[in-house]
Design a protein around this motif. Structure first.
Motif, PDB file in Angstrom:
ATOM      1  N   ASP A  33     -20.158 -33.831  20.558  1.00 50.18           N
ATOM      2  CA  ASP A  33     -21.558 -34.193  20.331  1.00 50.18           C
ATOM      3  C   ASP A  33     -21.906 -34.128  18.849  1.00 50.18           C
ATOM      4  O   ASP A  33     -22.599 -34.994  18.322  1.00 50.18           O
ATOM      5  CB  ASP A  33     -22.487 -33.277  21.123  1.00 50.18           C
ATOM      6  CG  ASP A  33     -22.393 -33.504  22.630  1.00 50.18           C
ATOM      7  OD1 ASP A  33     -21.841 -34.554  23.043  1.00 50.18           O
ATOM      8  OD2 ASP A  33     -22.860 -32.626  23.387  1.00 50.18           O
ATOM      9  N   THR A  34     -21.406 -33.088  18.176  1.00 52.36           N
ATOM     10  CA  THR A  34     -21.668 -32.931  16.744  1.00 52.36           C
ATOM     11  C   THR A  34     -21.036 -34.083  15.964  1.00 52.36           C
ATOM     12  O   THR A  34     -21.672 -34.660  15.075  1.00 52.36           O
ATOM     13  CB  THR A  34     -21.111 -31.589  16.240  1.00 52.36           C
ATOM     14  OG1 THR A  34     -21.711 -30.540  16.992  1.00 52.36           O
ATOM     15  CG2 THR A  34     -21.403 -31.390  14.766  1.00 52.36           C
ATOM     16  N   ARG A  35     -19.790 -34.425  16.298  1.00 49.24           N
ATOM     17  CA  ARG A  35     -19.126 -35.538  15.617  1.00 49.24           C
ATOM     18  C   ARG A  35     -19.863 -36.845  15.855  1.00 49.24           C
ATOM     19  O   ARG A  35     -20.027 -37.651  14.942  1.00 49.24           O
ATOM     20  CB  ARG A  35     -17.679 -35.661  16.100  1.00 49.24           C
ATOM     21  CG  ARG A  35     -16.731 -34.671  15.482  1.00 49.24           C
ATOM     22  CD  ARG A  35     -15.283 -35.052  15.757  1.00 49.24           C
ATOM     23  NE  ARG A  35     -14.963 -35.059  17.178  1.00 49.24           N
ATOM     24  CZ  ARG A  35     -14.484 -34.035  17.853  1.00 49.24           C
ATOM     25  NH1 ARG A  35     -14.265 -32.891  17.240  1.00 49.24           N
ATOM     26  NH2 ARG A  35     -14.225 -34.144  19.137  1.00 49.24           N
ATOM     27  N   ALA A  36     -20.313 -37.068  17.063  1.00 49.64           N
ATOM     28  CA  ALA A  36     -21.034 -38.303  17.381  1.00 49.64           C
ATOM     29  C   ALA A  36     -22.339 -38.384  16.592  1.00 49.64           C
ATOM     30  O   ALA A  36     -22.697 -39.449  16.079  1.00 49.64           O
ATOM     31  CB  ALA A  36     -21.319 -38.379  18.877  1.00 49.64           C
ATOM     32  N   GLU A  37     -23.039 -37.281  16.462  1.00 49.00           N
ATOM     33  CA  GLU A  37     -24.285 -37.261  15.688  1.00 49.00           C
ATOM     34  C   GLU A  37     -24.015 -37.508  14.205  1.00 49.00           C
ATOM     35  O   GLU A  37     -24.733 -38.262  13.548  1.00 49.00           O
ATOM     36  CB  GLU A  37     -25.007 -35.923  15.888  1.00 49.00           C
ATOM     37  CG  GLU A  37     -26.284 -35.779  15.089  1.00 49.00           C
ATOM     38  CD  GLU A  37     -27.343 -36.826  15.397  1.00 49.00           C
ATOM     39  OE1 GLU A  37     -28.193 -37.076  14.510  1.00 49.00           O
ATOM     40  OE2 GLU A  37     -27.328 -37.403  16.499  1.00 49.00           O
ATOM     41  N   MET A  38     -22.968 -36.879  13.680  1.00 52.40           N
ATOM     42  CA  MET A  38     -22.613 -37.091  12.271  1.00 52.40           C
ATOM     43  C   MET A  38     -22.238 -38.550  12.022  1.00 52.40           C
ATOM     44  O   MET A  38     -22.632 -39.132  11.009  1.00 52.40           O
ATOM     45  CB  MET A  38     -21.470 -36.162  11.866  1.00 52.40           C
ATOM     46  CG  MET A  38     -21.863 -34.708  11.786  1.00 52.40           C
ATOM     47  SD  MET A  38     -20.460 -33.607  11.526  1.00 52.40           S
ATOM     48  CE  MET A  38     -19.926 -34.088   9.917  1.00 52.40           C
ATOM     49  N   GLN A  39     -21.486 -39.160  12.937  1.00 48.45           N
ATOM     50  CA  GLN A  39     -21.100 -40.554  12.791  1.00 48.45           C
ATOM     51  C   GLN A  39     -22.322 -41.464  12.853  1.00 48.45           C
ATOM     52  O   GLN A  39     -22.429 -42.425  12.097  1.00 48.45           O
ATOM     53  CB  GLN A  39     -20.106 -40.952  13.887  1.00 48.45           C
ATOM     54  CG  GLN A  39     -19.569 -42.358  13.736  1.00 48.45           C
ATOM     55  CD  GLN A  39     -18.741 -42.523  12.482  1.00 48.45           C
ATOM     56  OE1 GLN A  39     -17.808 -41.771  12.272  1.00 48.45           O
ATOM     57  NE2 GLN A  39     -19.073 -43.489  11.660  1.00 48.45           N
ATOM     58  N   ARG A  40     -23.261 -41.175  13.743  1.00 47.70           N
ATOM     59  CA  ARG A  40     -24.488 -41.966  13.849  1.00 47.70           C
ATOM     60  C   ARG A  40     -25.274 -41.909  12.542  1.00 47.70           C
ATOM     61  O   ARG A  40     -25.742 -42.927  12.036  1.00 47.70           O
ATOM     62  CB  ARG A  40     -25.344 -41.462  15.009  1.00 47.70           C
ATOM     63  CG  ARG A  40     -26.553 -42.342  15.304  1.00 47.70           C
ATOM     64  CD  ARG A  40     -27.487 -41.708  16.307  1.00 47.70           C
ATOM     65  NE  ARG A  40     -28.077 -40.467  15.831  1.00 47.70           N
ATOM     66  CZ  ARG A  40     -29.021 -40.370  14.876  1.00 47.70           C
ATOM     67  NH1 ARG A  40     -29.471 -41.459  14.295  1.00 47.70           N
ATOM     68  NH2 ARG A  40     -29.502 -39.203  14.512  1.00 47.70           N
ATOM     69  N   GLN A  41     -25.389 -40.717  11.961  1.00 51.47           N
ATOM     70  CA  GLN A  41     -26.116 -40.563  10.697  1.00 51.47           C
ATOM     71  C   GLN A  41     -25.414 -41.315   9.573  1.00 51.47           C
ATOM     72  O   GLN A  41     -26.065 -41.977   8.752  1.00 51.47           O
ATOM     73  CB  GLN A  41     -26.254 -39.088  10.338  1.00 51.47           C
ATOM     74  CG  GLN A  41     -27.227 -38.333  11.202  1.00 51.47           C
ATOM     75  CD  GLN A  41     -27.260 -36.848  10.863  1.00 51.47           C
ATOM     76  OE1 GLN A  41     -26.449 -36.341  10.100  1.00 51.47           O
ATOM     77  NE2 GLN A  41     -28.205 -36.134  11.467  1.00 51.47           N
TER      78      GLN A  41
END
Length: 115
Positions: A33-41
């Motif tokens: 989830d953290t990686r997905a959020e960082m990638q989205r940003q």
């Protein structure tokens, strides 16, 4: 004589393994989830800034100075170069590098042809 694992001990071992597995899976989900959020940003940041191919006039001026110094151009085209391309095609390539464009300009000016 072979010892058998006691039922209580086996249950404890299975319980500890199950807890460890649950914690591992939980950490993996959280990390995902953290990686997905960082990638989205990161995607938002990249897409919000306009594409800058670099200073075309600066590349021309660099080629002119290199001609005066009689520097030899880079003889090997970038690995993604396609037959029939011109230097402007480089600007539309997904992994565009200004240095490749500059080298293309100079190669064309020096030899009168493209790679």
């Amino acid at each position: 004589m072979q010892r058998e694992i006691l039922p209580g001990r086996a249950t404890s071992i299975i319980l500890v393994c199950a807890i460890a597995l649950a914690m591992f899976v939980g950490f993996q989900v959280q990390a995902s989830d953290t990686r997905a959020e960082m990638q989205r940003q990161l995607n938002e940041e990249v897409m919000s800034s306009p594409f800058d191919p670099g200073d075309v006039e600066k590349a021309e001026a660099w080629a002119k100075e290199a001609m005066k110094k009689d520097l030899k151009p880079v003889k090997v085209a970038p690995e993604y170069w396609q037959p029939g391309w011109t230097c402007s095609n480089l600007m539309h390539y997904r992994y565009y590098r200004y240095r490749h464009y500059r080298d293309c300009i100079y190669y064309h000016r020096y030899y009168g042809r493209y790679w």
